[in-house]
Design a protein around this motif. Structure first.
Motif, PDB file in Angstrom:
ATOM      1  N   ARG A  45       0.849  -1.197   0.000  1.00  0.00           N
ATOM      2  CA  ARG A  45       0.000   0.000   0.000  1.00  0.00           C
ATOM      3  C   ARG A  45       0.883   1.246   0.000  1.00  0.00           C
ATOM      4  O   ARG A  45       0.646   2.185  -0.735  1.00  0.00           O
ATOM      5  N   THR A  46       1.912   1.254   0.830  1.00  0.00           N
ATOM      6  CA  THR A  46       2.869   2.358   0.797  1.00  0.00           C
ATOM      7  C   THR A  46       4.288   1.800   0.882  1.00  0.00           C
ATOM      8  O   THR A  46       4.522   0.746   1.485  1.00  0.00           O
ATOM      9  N   LEU A  47       5.181   2.523   0.259  1.00  0.00           N
ATOM     10  CA  LEU A  47       6.599   2.128   0.282  1.00  0.00           C
ATOM     11  C   LEU A  47       7.433   3.398   0.396  1.00  0.00           C
ATOM     12  O   LEU A  47       7.285   4.312  -0.429  1.00  0.00           O
ATOM     13  N   THR A  48       8.243   3.470   1.409  1.00  0.00           N
ATOM     14  CA  THR A  48       9.117   4.631   1.620  1.00  0.00           C
ATOM     15  C   THR A  48      10.558   4.152   1.595  1.00  0.00           C
ATOM     16  O   THR A  48      10.914   3.217   2.318  1.00  0.00           O
ATOM     17  N   VAL A  49      11.357   4.774   0.747  1.00  0.00           N
ATOM     18  CA  VAL A  49      12.774   4.419   0.692  1.00  0.00           C
ATOM     19  C   VAL A  49      13.584   5.606   1.188  1.00  0.00           C
ATOM     20  O   VAL A  49      13.351   6.751   0.773  1.00  0.00           O
ATOM     21  N   ASN A  50      14.503   5.334   2.046  1.00  0.00           N
ATOM     22  CA  ASN A  50      15.440   6.358   2.519  1.00  0.00           C
ATOM     23  C   ASN A  50      16.772   6.124   1.803  1.00  0.00           C
ATOM     24  O   ASN A  50      17.442   5.121   2.056  1.00  0.00           O
ATOM     25  N   TYR A  51      17.102   7.030   0.911  1.00  0.00           N
ATOM     26  CA  TYR A  51      18.354   6.906   0.159  1.00  0.00           C
ATOM     27  C   TYR A  51      19.435   7.609   0.962  1.00  0.00           C
ATOM     28  O   TYR A  51      19.543   8.841   0.940  1.00  0.00           O
ATOM     29  N   LEU A  52      20.224   6.836   1.658  1.00  0.00           N
ATOM     30  CA  LEU A  52      21.180   7.404   2.617  1.00  0.00           C
ATOM     31  C   LEU A  52      22.497   7.791   1.958  1.00  0.00           C
ATOM     32  O   LEU A  52      23.156   8.733   2.402  1.00  0.00           O
ATOM     33  N   ALA A  53      22.873   7.040   0.924  1.00  0.00           N
ATOM     34  CA  ALA A  53      24.135   7.312   0.229  1.00  0.00           C
ATOM     35  C   ALA A  53      24.022   6.758  -1.181  1.00  0.00           C
ATOM     36  O   ALA A  53      23.266   5.804  -1.417  1.00  0.00           O
ATOM     37  N   PRO A  54      24.752   7.323  -2.150  1.00  0.00           N
ATOM     38  CA  PRO A  54      24.705   6.802  -3.519  1.00  0.00           C
ATOM     39  C   PRO A  54      25.096   5.320  -3.542  1.00  0.00           C
ATOM     40  O   PRO A  54      25.985   4.900  -2.781  1.00  0.00           O
ATOM     41  N   VAL A  55      24.420   4.558  -4.420  1.00  0.00           N
ATOM     42  CA  VAL A  55      24.705   3.120  -4.528  1.00  0.00           C
ATOM     43  C   VAL A  55      25.462   2.884  -5.833  1.00  0.00           C
ATOM     44  O   VAL A  55      24.882   2.978  -6.924  1.00  0.00           O
ATOM     45  N   PRO A  56      26.753   2.595  -5.746  1.00  0.00           N
ATOM     46  CA  PRO A  56      27.543   2.391  -6.964  1.00  0.00           C
ATOM     47  C   PRO A  56      27.123   1.120  -7.700  1.00  0.00           C
ATOM     48  O   PRO A  56      26.798   0.102  -7.063  1.00  0.00           O
ATOM     49  N   LEU A  57      27.108   1.179  -9.035  1.00  0.00           N
ATOM     50  CA  LEU A  57      26.841  -0.015  -9.828  1.00  0.00           C
ATOM     51  C   LEU A  57      27.959  -1.029  -9.612  1.00  0.00           C
ATOM     52  O   LEU A  57      29.109  -0.660  -9.372  1.00  0.00           O
ATOM     53  N   GLY A  58      27.576  -2.307  -9.695  1.00  0.00           N
ATOM     54  CA  GLY A  58      28.574  -3.372  -9.671  1.00  0.00           C
ATOM     55  C   GLY A  58      29.065  -3.761  -8.294  1.00  0.00           C
ATOM     56  O   GLY A  58      29.886  -4.669  -8.180  1.00  0.00           O
ATOM     57  N   GLN A  59      28.579  -3.103  -7.282  1.00  0.00           N
ATOM     58  CA  GLN A  59      29.012  -3.458  -5.921  1.00  0.00           C
ATOM     59  C   GLN A  59      27.874  -4.182  -5.211  1.00  0.00           C
ATOM     60  O   GLN A  59      26.785  -3.626  -5.065  1.00  0.00           O
ATOM     61  N   PRO A  60      28.120  -5.413  -4.771  1.00  0.00           N
ATOM     62  CA  PRO A  60      27.037  -6.168  -4.135  1.00  0.00           C
ATOM     63  C   PRO A  60      26.532  -5.485  -2.870  1.00  0.00           C
ATOM     64  O   PRO A  60      27.319  -4.957  -2.081  1.00  0.00           O
ATOM     65  N   HIS A  61      25.220  -5.491  -2.737  1.00  0.00           N
ATOM     66  CA  HIS A  61      24.591  -4.997  -1.515  1.00  0.00           C
ATOM     67  C   HIS A  61      23.667  -6.074  -0.980  1.00  0.00           C
ATOM     68  O   HIS A  61      22.958  -6.723  -1.755  1.00  0.00           O
ATOM     69  N   ARG A  62      23.701  -6.263   0.298  1.00  0.00           N
ATOM     70  CA  ARG A  62      22.788  -7.225   0.922  1.00  0.00           C
ATOM     71  C   ARG A  62      21.560  -6.475   1.409  1.00  0.00           C
ATOM     72  O   ARG A  62      21.680  -5.535   2.220  1.00  0.00           O
ATOM     73  N   ILE A  63      20.410  -6.878   0.915  1.00  0.00           N
ATOM     74  CA  ILE A  63      19.150  -6.300   1.400  1.00  0.00           C
ATOM     75  C   ILE A  63      18.533  -7.313   2.355  1.00  0.00           C
ATOM     76  O   ILE A  63      18.359  -8.491   2.005  1.00  0.00           O
ATOM     77  N   THR A  64      18.258  -6.846   3.545  1.00  0.00           N
ATOM     78  CA  THR A  64      17.650  -7.691   4.572  1.00  0.00           C
ATOM     79  C   THR A  64      16.276  -7.115   4.879  1.00  0.00           C
ATOM     80  O   THR A  64      16.149  -5.908   5.125  1.00  0.00           O
ATOM     81  N   ALA A  65      15.257  -7.953   4.837  1.00  0.00           N
ATOM     82  CA  ALA A  65      13.883  -7.478   5.052  1.00  0.00           C
ATOM     83  C   ALA A  65      13.209  -8.338   6.103  1.00  0.00           C
ATOM     84  O   ALA A  65      13.477  -9.540   6.216  1.00  0.00           O
ATOM     85  N   ARG A  66      12.334  -7.705   6.864  1.00  0.00           N
ATOM     86  CA  ARG A  66      11.605  -8.466   7.888  1.00  0.00           C
ATOM     87  C   ARG A  66      10.270  -7.801   8.181  1.00  0.00           C
ATOM     88  O   ARG A  66      10.056  -6.616   7.892  1.00  0.00           O
TER      89      ARG A  66
END
Ligand SMILES: CCCCC/C=C\C/C=C\C/C=C\C/C=C\CCCC(=O)SCCNC(=O)CCNC(=O)[C@H](O)C(C)(C)COP(=O)(O)OP(=O)(O)OC[C@H]1O[C@@H](n2cnc3c(N)ncnc32)[C@H](O)[C@@H]1OP(=O)(O)O
Length: 124
Positions: A45-66
Motif C-alpha cells: 500500500r505504501t513504500l518509503t525508501v530512505n536513500y542514505l548514500a549513492p549506490v555504486p553499480l557493480g558493488q554487491p549490496h545485501r538487502i535484509t527485510a523483515r
C-alpha cells in the motif's frame, strides 16, 4: 529474508550509480518474498525508501527485510541495504495490506494465480 544484489548498467541512474526506482523495486520485491515466510497474502500500500548514500553499480549490496509488526490487516515491513564495506546506503519501510485471493483472480490466469500462492515467482 535477505538477498544479495549488485545493480548493473540496466539499473543506471546517474553515471555509475543505481537508479532510485531500481532500489525501490528491489526492496518491494524482497518484501513480497517475506510474505511467503509470514504466510500472508498481501500487497504493497505504501513504500518509503530512505536513500542514505549513492549506490555504486557493480558493488554487491545485501538487502535484509523483515516483518516489523502487524496490526490487523496491516503488515509493517522494513529493510536495510548494506554494502560489503558495511556501509548502509538505503533503508525502506512498507505498509502491506492483507487481501484475499480474489484480489488477483480478475487479472491473472487462474493457474498462474494459484502457482503464485504455492511458490515464490521465479526471478532471473
Ligand atoms: C501464502 C503466501 C502467499 C504469498 C504471496 C502473496 C502475495 C504476493 C503479492 C504479489 C506477488 C507477485 C509478485 C511478487 C513480487 C513482488 C511483490 C511485491 C508486492 C507488490 O508489488 S504488490 C503490487 C502493488 N500494490 C498494489 O497493486 C495494491 C493496489 N491497492 C489495492 O488494491 C488496495 O488499495 C488494497 C487492496 C491494498 C487496499 O484496499 P482496501 O479497500 O481493501 O483497503 P482500505 O483502503 O479500506 O484500507 C484497509 C485498512 O488499511 C488502512 N490503511 C490504508 N492505508 C493506510 C496507510 N497509509 N497507513 C495506515 N493505515 C492505512 C485503512 O485505514 C484501513 O484500516 P481499517 O480496516 O482499520 O479501516
Amino acid at each position: 529474508m535477505a538477498t544479495d544484489v549488485a545493480f548493473d548498467a540496466r539499473h543506471r541512474g546517474a553515471p555509475g550509480l543505481a537508479h532510485g526506482g531500481a532500489i525501490s523495486a528491489a526492496c518491494d520485491d524482497l518484501f513480497g518474498f517475506v510474505l511467503y515466510l509470514v504466510q500472508e497474502i498481501a500487497v504493497t500500500r505504501t513504500l518509503t525508501v530512505n536513500y542514505l548514500a549513492p549506490v555504486p553499480l557493480g558493488q554487491p549490496h545485501r538487502i535484509t527485510a523483515r516483518l516489523q509488526r502487524r496490526q490487523g490487516r496491516r503488515l509493517h515491513l522494513e529493510a536495510t541495504g548494506t554494502g560489503h564495506d558495511d556501509v548502509t546506503r538505503f533503508t525502506a519501510e512498507a505498509l502491506f495490506l492483507v487481501v484475499d485471493r480474489e484480489h488477483f483472480t480478475p487479472h491473472g490466469a487462474d493457474a498462474d494465480v494459484l502457482a503464485m500462492f504455492n511458490r515464490p515467482p521465479e526471478h532471473r
